[in-house]
Design a protein around this motif. Sequence first.
Motif, PDB file in Angstrom:
ATOM      1  N   ASN A  18      -5.873  11.735  39.017  1.00 12.16           N
ATOM      2  CA  ASN A  18      -6.140  11.781  40.452  1.00 12.16           C
ATOM      3  C   ASN A  18      -6.649  10.447  40.989  1.00 12.16           C
ATOM      4  O   ASN A  18      -6.475  10.131  42.165  1.00 12.16           O
ATOM      5  CB  ASN A  18      -7.152  12.879  40.757  1.00 12.16           C
ATOM      6  N   THR A  19      -7.319   9.677  40.144  1.00 14.07           N
ATOM      7  CA  THR A  19      -7.901   8.411  40.585  1.00 14.07           C
ATOM      8  C   THR A  19      -7.366   7.210  39.815  1.00 14.07           C
ATOM      9  O   THR A  19      -7.613   6.064  40.211  1.00 14.07           O
ATOM     10  CB  THR A  19      -9.434   8.436  40.427  1.00 14.07           C
ATOM     11  N   GLY A  20      -6.676   7.443  38.699  1.00 15.23           N
ATOM     12  CA  GLY A  20      -6.189   6.350  37.878  1.00 15.23           C
ATOM     13  C   GLY A  20      -7.262   5.681  37.051  1.00 15.23           C
ATOM     14  O   GLY A  20      -7.061   4.579  36.529  1.00 15.23           O
ATOM     15  N   THR A  21      -8.416   6.321  36.922  1.00 11.35           N
ATOM     16  CA  THR A  21      -9.513   5.762  36.151  1.00 11.35           C
ATOM     17  C   THR A  21      -9.612   6.432  34.789  1.00 11.35           C
ATOM     18  O   THR A  21      -9.124   7.542  34.584  1.00 11.35           O
ATOM     19  CB  THR A  21     -10.853   5.946  36.884  1.00 11.35           C
ATOM     20  N   ILE A  72     -12.168   1.982  51.070  1.00 11.06           N
ATOM     21  CA  ILE A  72     -12.758   2.827  50.041  1.00 11.06           C
ATOM     22  C   ILE A  72     -12.038   2.586  48.716  1.00 11.06           C
ATOM     23  O   ILE A  72     -10.811   2.489  48.686  1.00 11.06           O
ATOM     24  CB  ILE A  72     -12.623   4.325  50.416  1.00 11.06           C
ATOM     25  N   GLU A  73     -12.786   2.512  47.626  1.00 11.98           N
ATOM     26  CA  GLU A  73     -12.212   2.428  46.283  1.00 11.98           C
ATOM     27  C   GLU A  73     -12.649   3.662  45.502  1.00 11.98           C
ATOM     28  O   GLU A  73     -13.816   3.780  45.121  1.00 11.98           O
ATOM     29  CB  GLU A  73     -12.679   1.177  45.553  1.00 11.98           C
ATOM     30  N   PRO A  74     -11.765   4.624  45.242  1.00 15.21           N
ATOM     31  CA  PRO A  74     -12.151   5.820  44.490  1.00 15.21           C
ATOM     32  C   PRO A  74     -12.341   5.506  43.006  1.00 15.21           C
ATOM     33  O   PRO A  74     -11.547   4.782  42.414  1.00 15.21           O
ATOM     34  CB  PRO A  74     -10.967   6.766  44.708  1.00 15.21           C
ATOM     35  N   PHE A  75     -13.389   6.051  42.433  1.00 18.60           N
ATOM     36  CA  PHE A  75     -13.657   5.860  41.009  1.00 18.60           C
ATOM     37  C   PHE A  75     -13.538   7.153  40.216  1.00 18.60           C
ATOM     38  O   PHE A  75     -13.023   7.153  39.108  1.00 18.60           O
ATOM     39  CB  PHE A  75     -15.056   5.269  40.797  1.00 18.60           C
ATOM     40  N   GLY A  83     -14.069   3.892  34.870  1.00 21.82           N
ATOM     41  CA  GLY A  83     -13.754   2.517  35.251  1.00 21.82           C
ATOM     42  C   GLY A  83     -12.367   2.414  35.847  1.00 21.82           C
ATOM     43  O   GLY A  83     -11.517   3.268  35.643  1.00 21.82           O
ATOM     44  N   ARG A  84     -12.149   1.333  36.605  1.00 23.25           N
ATOM     45  CA  ARG A  84     -10.861   1.090  37.230  1.00 23.25           C
ATOM     46  C   ARG A  84     -10.691  -0.416  37.429  1.00 23.25           C
ATOM     47  O   ARG A  84     -11.680  -1.148  37.478  1.00 23.25           O
ATOM     48  CB  ARG A  84     -10.758   1.782  38.576  1.00 23.25           C
ATOM     49  N   PRO A  85      -9.422  -0.885  37.540  1.00 29.87           N
ATOM     50  CA  PRO A  85      -9.228  -2.302  37.863  1.00 29.87           C
ATOM     51  C   PRO A  85      -9.808  -2.606  39.241  1.00 29.87           C
ATOM     52  O   PRO A  85      -9.718  -1.788  40.163  1.00 29.87           O
ATOM     53  CB  PRO A  85      -7.703  -2.447  37.871  1.00 29.87           C
ATOM     54  N   LEU A  86     -10.403  -3.785  39.380  1.00 30.20           N
ATOM     55  CA  LEU A  86     -11.059  -4.149  40.632  1.00 30.20           C
ATOM     56  C   LEU A  86     -10.233  -5.167  41.411  1.00 30.20           C
ATOM     57  O   LEU A  86      -9.499  -5.968  40.848  1.00 30.20           O
ATOM     58  CB  LEU A  86     -12.427  -4.765  40.351  1.00 30.20           C
ATOM     59  N   THR A  87     -10.378  -5.138  42.729  1.00 31.06           N
ATOM     60  CA  THR A  87      -9.844  -6.163  43.600  1.00 31.06           C
ATOM     61  C   THR A  87     -11.014  -6.837  44.295  1.00 31.06           C
ATOM     62  O   THR A  87     -12.127  -6.314  44.319  1.00 31.06           O
ATOM     63  CB  THR A  87      -8.890  -5.573  44.634  1.00 31.06           C
TER      64      THR A  87
END
Length: 378
Positions: A18-21, A323-326, A373-377
């Motif tokens: 759902n979030t790719g994390t 917004i960045e979903p985690f 965790g997720r890749p950041l921009t």
Amino acid sequence: PAPSLAMPSYLVPQLNPNTGTSVVRVTDPGTFGASDVKTLRHAYAKSQPWNADGSLLLLGFTYPGYLLDGRSFRYLRRVNQPSDAVWSNTDPNLMYGTAADTGNFVSYDVRTNQSTVLRAFQQYTALRLGSGEGNLGNDDRRVALFGKNVQGNVDAFVYDLVTDSVTGVLSLPLDWSQVQNMASSMSQSGSFVVIEYGSGGTGFMQGKKVHDIQMNLLRTISPGTGHSDFGYDTSGNEVMVAADDPFGGNDRSFWMIRLSDGVRTKVLDGSAIGWQTHVSCRATSRPGYCYVSTFFANPASDYDWAPLYNQGFAIRLDGSLRIEPFTQLMHGANTDYRRQPHIVPNRDGSLVLWASDWNDPSADATVHTYVAGRPLTQ
């Protein structure tokens, strides 16, 4: 709301589609030797659980606390952290805190399991580091403390660790027990102190107020006492971020409020979130972002339609509504404080940590700590 997920196994990463994390559970009662399965968690959203270089992680809701490897999340040992413990921002081996029922401000070395008194405040019989919500400035120079004086009343003051001096004192005609409903925080620059007065305050002791390091009152930045934290916006201004109604009503919108002049900017409308929220600006190496957890609405059906209900996410502090979903928080709609997510990022903002009963509302549900965790921009 996105579909529910199965609880991850201990230390086995699980992809959240759902979030790719990637989500991992970092606690286990058997491994930790824990008898209370509701205390396998961190202290609070405003307390950074990772040390200065990210090599260690403290789950400090109980005493002694649990020390983990900050990268593999492998359990290491129990530690005798001080009261109101916070990690040093510059030394990966040190914590700061207070010694219970004394006027001592202390450091604690995780290598030796030993505390050192940095300053014995003889005029105080008890200290609190922000009443459990405090932090040092990012350079570890200044800290805001509450002290119980010999008359039994409360002083709010700033201690400078470099000069070993008190730069300012504000005497408050309050009983020490009322400090439990208050909070004080040092801003990340070490230039401002914000005191949040609780239900015991009257008159000038209401809302959130900004002081300089001499404890002179600069301004009131909020009439309310909602959850908040202090960081930088994308222009480098120090701000408070809070679900805050400037008119003292029931609007749950998120605002950033400049500490220097009180100017407000809305960063998220209240219609997007659930009822309860916590805020964390502890990603000190990623200024311009704040991290939020939303959970438990009463009744839940009033808010569970909101797109960010029961979610953990980052907000960019520029008014862009980015917004960045985690992660989904999987909070089981139970009011027990130990179940509240209290999401907090690591120092570079690439990971978030939170507590969850994984959608189990029963009274005996186990509460675990999770990291996503997720890749950041930029």
